[in-house]
Design a protein around this motif. Structure first.
Motif, mmCIF file in Angstrom:
data_model
loop_
_atom_site.group_PDB
_atom_site.id
_atom_site.type_symbol
_atom_site.label_atom_id
_atom_site.label_comp_id
_atom_site.label_asym_id
_atom_site.label_seq_id
_atom_site.Cartn_x
_atom_site.Cartn_y
_atom_site.Cartn_z
ATOM 1 N N LEU A 176 0.813 -1.220 0.000
ATOM 2 C CA LEU A 176 0.000 0.000 0.000
ATOM 3 C C LEU A 176 0.848 1.271 0.000
ATOM 4 O O LEU A 176 0.353 2.339 -0.371
ATOM 5 C CB LEU A 176 -0.982 -0.006 1.161
ATOM 6 N N GLU A 177 2.108 1.183 0.386
ATOM 7 C CA GLU A 177 2.996 2.345 0.301
ATOM 8 C C GLU A 177 3.320 2.688 -1.152
ATOM 9 O O GLU A 177 3.773 3.786 -1.436
ATOM 10 C CB GLU A 177 4.283 2.092 1.082
ATOM 11 N N ARG A 178 3.072 1.750 -2.058
ATOM 12 C CA ARG A 178 3.286 2.009 -3.484
ATOM 13 C C ARG A 178 2.217 2.940 -4.049
ATOM 14 O O ARG A 178 2.383 3.513 -5.108
ATOM 15 C CB ARG A 178 3.277 0.699 -4.266
ATOM 16 N N GLY B 275 -5.353 14.758 -7.460
ATOM 17 C CA GLY B 275 -5.431 14.146 -6.138
ATOM 18 C C GLY B 275 -5.850 12.688 -6.152
ATOM 19 O O GLY B 275 -6.097 12.095 -5.111
ATOM 20 N N ARG B 276 -5.924 12.115 -7.346
ATOM 21 C CA ARG B 276 -6.303 10.697 -7.446
ATOM 22 C C ARG B 276 -5.107 9.816 -7.064
ATOM 23 O O ARG B 276 -3.962 10.189 -7.278
ATOM 24 C CB ARG B 276 -6.747 10.379 -8.864
ATOM 25 N N PRO B 277 -5.378 8.618 -6.543
ATOM 26 C CA PRO B 277 -4.298 7.703 -6.173
ATOM 27 C C PRO B 277 -3.478 7.301 -7.399
ATOM 28 O O PRO B 277 -4.030 6.972 -8.451
ATOM 29 C CB PRO B 277 -5.030 6.489 -5.594
ATOM 30 N N ALA C 143 -0.450 -3.977 -5.914
ATOM 31 C CA ALA C 143 -0.783 -2.929 -4.945
ATOM 32 C C ALA C 143 -2.060 -2.199 -5.356
ATOM 33 O O ALA C 143 -2.886 -1.865 -4.508
ATOM 34 C CB ALA C 143 0.379 -1.941 -4.820
ATOM 35 N N ALA C 144 -2.230 -1.961 -6.654
ATOM 36 C CA ALA C 144 -3.452 -1.305 -7.133
ATOM 37 C C ALA C 144 -4.670 -2.169 -6.832
ATOM 38 O O ALA C 144 -5.715 -1.663 -6.409
ATOM 39 C CB ALA C 144 -3.346 -1.031 -8.633
ATOM 40 N N LEU C 145 -4.545 -3.460 -7.025
ATOM 41 C CA LEU C 145 -5.649 -4.373 -6.715
ATOM 42 C C LEU C 145 -5.945 -4.392 -5.219
ATOM 43 O O LEU C 145 -7.108 -4.369 -4.806
ATOM 44 C CB LEU C 145 -5.316 -5.785 -7.207
#
Length: 73
Positions: A4-6, A16-18, A57-59
């Motif tokens: 999740l740090e990725r 501001g989107r991930p 990480a995206a998943l």
């Protein structure tokens, strides 16, 4: 670096989107590609700065994002 740090969020980048590791590759872009049936190896070939762990990480981020309770009045 944990998975999740990725995922980074910067109000000055991509609205501001991930994004993935501070790059201008949005989590939603990766998810859209996967949802369209594009294979991970193809995504990695098209985006050489991405790593396989970024896709995972995206998943994981998406799974955590949609799995929280919503309260309504």
């Amino acid at each position: 670096m944990t998975a999740l740090e990725r995922i980074t969020v910067n109000s000055q980048q991509c609205g501001g989107r991930p994004c993935i590791r501070g790059m201008r590759i949005r989590v939603s872009d990766v998810l859209d590609l996967l949802g369209a049936g594009v294979e991970i190896d193809t995504i990695l070939a098209d985006y050489p700065d991405l790593e396989r762990e970024d896709i995972y990480a995206a998943l994981l981020w998406a799974a955590r994002y949609v799995d929280h309770p919503r309260l309504s009045a």
